[in-house]
Scaffold this active site. Structure first.
Site, short mmCIF file in Angstrom:
data_model
loop_
_atom_site.label_atom_id
_atom_site.label_comp_id
_atom_site.label_asym_id
_atom_site.label_seq_id
_atom_site.Cartn_x
_atom_site.Cartn_y
_atom_site.Cartn_z
N GLU A 107 -11.55 108.15 15.85
CA GLU A 107 -13.26 107.95 15.71
C GLU A 107 -13.46 107.50 14.42
OE1 GLU A 107 -15.41 111.89 15.01
OE2 GLU A 107 -14.86 111.70 17.00
N TYR A 119 -8.57 98.42 12.14
CA TYR A 119 -8.05 99.02 13.54
C TYR A 119 -8.03 98.03 14.61
CZ TYR A 119 -9.25 103.56 11.27
OH TYR A 119 -9.16 104.60 10.36
#
Length: 153
Positions: A107, A119
């Site tokens: 997260e 990411y």
């Protein structure tokens, strides 16, 4: 910086150096107790990048029953934009594969554009959002958490 860096798994003897990095470089630092627990937990791996005698970055990845979770990546400002975060992320992905995890979860603050770009380049996709999850910083508003994952199989 890469030519003189050392990449290795951190151990309990590295707690003071790891804690100093967190305090100096993280807006939300882990406590020494949290770091110590991560360093001794058999289902957690903490890897670091050193430049000379200085720790300039670390990653924390945890084994779950079917998946693994990337809990933290931190690189000091002076070492950013030189590929250190990508090397740390690759180590987290490789560790999750070693554990035979199906996915790597994480997260991230919705406003952390540098982390989101990293990411996404590494193959993570967005799975969901926790609205108002993170506390406000410097008088701003609460921030959403993006839930992301990357298949490993």
């Amino acid at each position: 910086m890469r030519s003189t860096e050392t990449f290795r798994r951190l151990v309990p003897a590295d707690l003071a150096m790891l804690s100093a990095l967190e305090q100096a470089a993280s807006p939300d630092p882990w406590t020494p107790h949290q770091l110590q627990a991560a360093l001794v937990d058999s289902d957690t791996r903490v890897f670091g990048i050193e430049h000379g005698a200085c720790l300039v970055g670390h990653v924390v990845v945890v084994r779950l029953p079917f998946d693994a979770e990337l809990q933290a990546i931190l690189v000091v400002r002076e070492a950013r934009r030189q590929g250190a975060a990508g090397r740390l992320l690759a180590a987290g992905i490789e560790q999750a594969r070693t554990w035979r995890s199906e996915r790597l979860l994480l997260e991230v603050r919705a406003g952390n554009e540098a982390a989101l770009a990293l990411y996404r380049r590494a193959g993570f996709g967005e799975d969901g959002r926790r609205r108002g999850y993170y506390p406000a910083r410097l008088g701003g508003q609460r921030e959403d958490a993006l839930l992301m994952s990357r298949p490993l199989a």
